[in-house]
Design an enzyme around this catalytic site. Structure first.
Site, PDB file in Angstrom:
ATOM      1  N   VAL A  76      12.018   8.793  10.688  1.00 12.38           N
ATOM      2  CA  VAL A  76      12.640   7.617   9.826  1.00 12.38           C
ATOM      3  C   VAL A  76      12.519   7.556   8.644  1.00 12.38           C
ATOM      4  O   VAL A  76      13.204   6.602   8.082  1.00 12.38           O
ATOM      5  CB  VAL A  76      12.581   6.357  10.895  1.00 12.38           C
ATOM      6  CG1 VAL A  76      12.898   6.468  12.401  1.00 12.38           C
ATOM      7  CG2 VAL A  76      10.798   6.079  10.785  1.00 12.38           C
ATOM      8  N   SER A 159       0.906  -6.260   8.149  1.00 12.94           N
ATOM      9  CA  SER A 159      -0.438  -6.294   8.415  1.00 12.94           C
ATOM     10  C   SER A 159      -1.120  -7.331   7.620  1.00 12.94           C
ATOM     11  O   SER A 159      -0.584  -7.768   6.496  1.00 12.94           O
ATOM     12  CB  SER A 159      -0.949  -4.817   7.902  1.00 12.94           C
ATOM     13  OG  SER A 159      -2.398  -4.811   7.728  1.00 12.94           O
ATOM     14  N   TYR A 172      -1.671   0.795   0.534  1.00  5.68           N
ATOM     15  CA  TYR A 172      -1.016  -0.009   1.985  1.00  5.68           C
ATOM     16  C   TYR A 172      -0.833  -1.389   1.881  1.00  5.68           C
ATOM     17  O   TYR A 172       0.251  -1.836   2.408  1.00  5.68           O
ATOM     18  CB  TYR A 172      -2.166   0.518   2.950  1.00  5.68           C
ATOM     19  CG  TYR A 172      -1.888   0.012   4.437  1.00  5.68           C
ATOM     20  CD1 TYR A 172      -0.938   0.599   5.259  1.00  5.68           C
ATOM     21  CD2 TYR A 172      -2.541  -0.941   4.907  1.00  5.68           C
ATOM     22  CE1 TYR A 172      -0.531   0.166   6.221  1.00  5.68           C
ATOM     23  CE2 TYR A 172      -2.401  -1.223   6.446  1.00  5.68           C
ATOM     24  CZ  TYR A 172      -1.337  -0.903   6.974  1.00  5.68           C
ATOM     25  OH  TYR A 172      -1.222  -1.292   8.477  1.00  5.68           O
ATOM     26  N   ALA A 174       0.037  -3.241  -0.625  1.00  8.98           N
ATOM     27  CA  ALA A 174       1.116  -3.539  -1.412  1.00  8.98           C
ATOM     28  C   ALA A 174       2.214  -3.165  -0.619  1.00  8.98           C
ATOM     29  O   ALA A 174       3.257  -4.052  -0.720  1.00  8.98           O
ATOM     30  CB  ALA A 174       1.095  -2.763  -2.596  1.00  8.98           C
ATOM     31  N   LYS A 176       2.593  -3.143   2.597  1.00 13.63           N
ATOM     32  CA  LYS A 176       2.851  -4.303   3.897  1.00 13.63           C
ATOM     33  C   LYS A 176       3.158  -5.572   3.184  1.00 13.63           C
ATOM     34  O   LYS A 176       3.960  -6.420   3.920  1.00 13.63           O
ATOM     35  CB  LYS A 176       1.518  -4.389   4.633  1.00 13.63           C
ATOM     36  CG  LYS A 176       1.250  -2.986   5.305  1.00 13.63           C
ATOM     37  CD  LYS A 176       2.486  -2.945   6.517  1.00 13.63           C
ATOM     38  CE  LYS A 176       2.269  -1.796   7.556  1.00 13.63           C
ATOM     39  NZ  LYS A 176       3.168  -1.503   8.241  1.00 13.63           N
ATOM     40  N   ILE A 204      -6.749  -4.033  15.313  1.00 12.51           N
ATOM     41  CA  ILE A 204      -6.269  -3.969  16.486  1.00 12.51           C
ATOM     42  C   ILE A 204      -7.020  -2.303  17.001  1.00 12.51           C
ATOM     43  O   ILE A 204      -7.252  -1.315  16.350  1.00 12.51           O
ATOM     44  CB  ILE A 204      -4.656  -3.193  16.612  1.00 12.51           C
ATOM     45  CG1 ILE A 204      -3.977  -2.881  17.566  1.00 12.51           C
ATOM     46  CG2 ILE A 204      -4.505  -2.305  15.208  1.00 12.51           C
ATOM     47  CD1 ILE A 204      -2.393  -2.841  17.725  1.00 12.51           C
TER      48      ILE A 204
END
Length: 265
Positions: A76, A159, A172, A174, A176, A204
């Site tokens: 994707v 997140s 990551y 930035a 999210k 998680i």
């Protein structure tokens, strides 16, 4: 109103494993037919790339629950593959009611995680591409069908990293944060027919990232940052997805649900 999703079609990206797999099965348990979207499994011998489960794993799990499943192998990050995926879903299923954008990550085969001074502009761009561009492309592709139907729900997996400083994974975090802000813009642009919400997941359980799981278990365990004293289960986060997809959340849009066990930020 209820949680019944019978007759609805839900697309889940990254649906072959982890949180995506849990979203597929929980949505199916509530009556939805599921489109499982994932990349081809990779040969990770000798490398740091993450292994990917085959789409057939998710398809088999959904079918075992008595629901229809369509498996589509697609990356994707590639707009052409996203457009082809949506065309196939409409041709074979006739509608799209729910999109769950799970695909994302703090590192991958094209970029690394690390403190600010260890990153390059390439790492920043690739983190954004994997986390923000993927959800943007998939969302834009399904909205015309949802608008035509007069109803649809998009759930973006964000997140806690996008809610507070992320010194170990700033690219990551930035990215999210971009997912969160894009969610708000999408909700404003596409309402009232299409509802768009995000879940800021934290802590998680994931069997596919053992080192991350060990670090998170220590951080979220007893005496750690979480009021619950444990990591969250994929099924618990998937339950929030079911709620946001259902008519019970019919007046909820442009919201970010914090699902972090009461972690201090």
């Amino acid at each position: 109103m209820d949680f019944d999703l019978t007759g609805r079609v839900a697309i889940v990206t990254g649906g072959a494993q982890g949180l995506g797999f849990a979203c597929c099965t929980e949505l199916a348990k509530h009556g939805a037919d599921i489109v499982v979207v994932a990349r081809e499994p990779e040969d990770v011998t000798g490398g740091r790339a993450r292994p990917h489960a085959p789409v057939s794993d998710g398809v088999a799990a959904v079918e075992a629950l008595g629901r229809r499943a369509l498996g589509i192998t697609a990356d994707v990050r590639d707009k052409a593959q996203v457009d082809a995926m949506v065309e196939q879903v409409l041709a074979e299923c006739g509608r799209i009611d729910v999109l769950v954008n799970v695909v994302g990550g703090s590192w991958g085969e094209t970029f690394k995680a690390g403190p600010l001074m260890e990153l390059t502009e390439h790492d920043l761009v690739e983190a954004y591409r994997v986390n923000v561009v993927t959800m943007f492309q998939c969302s834009v592709a399904v909205v015309p069908a949802m608008k035509q139907q007069g109803k649809g729900s998009i759930v973006n997996i964000a997140s806690v990293a996008g809610r507070s400083p992320s010194p170990d994974s700033p690219a990551y975090g930035a990215a999210k944060a971009g997912v969160i802000n894009m969610t708000l813009s999408m909700a404003q642009a596409w309402g009232p027919e299409v509802r768009v919400n995000a879940i800021a997941v934290g802590g998680i359980e994931t069997p596919h990232r053992p080192r991350w799981r060990e670090d998170s278990a220590a951080a979220y365990g007893p005496g750690g940052v979480s009021a619950m004293g444990r990591l969250g289960k994929p099924e618990e986060h998937a339950g929030t997805v079911v709620w946001l997809a259902s008519d019970y959340a019919g007046y909820i849009t442009g919201e970010v649900i914090d699902a972090n066990g009461g972690a201090r930020r």
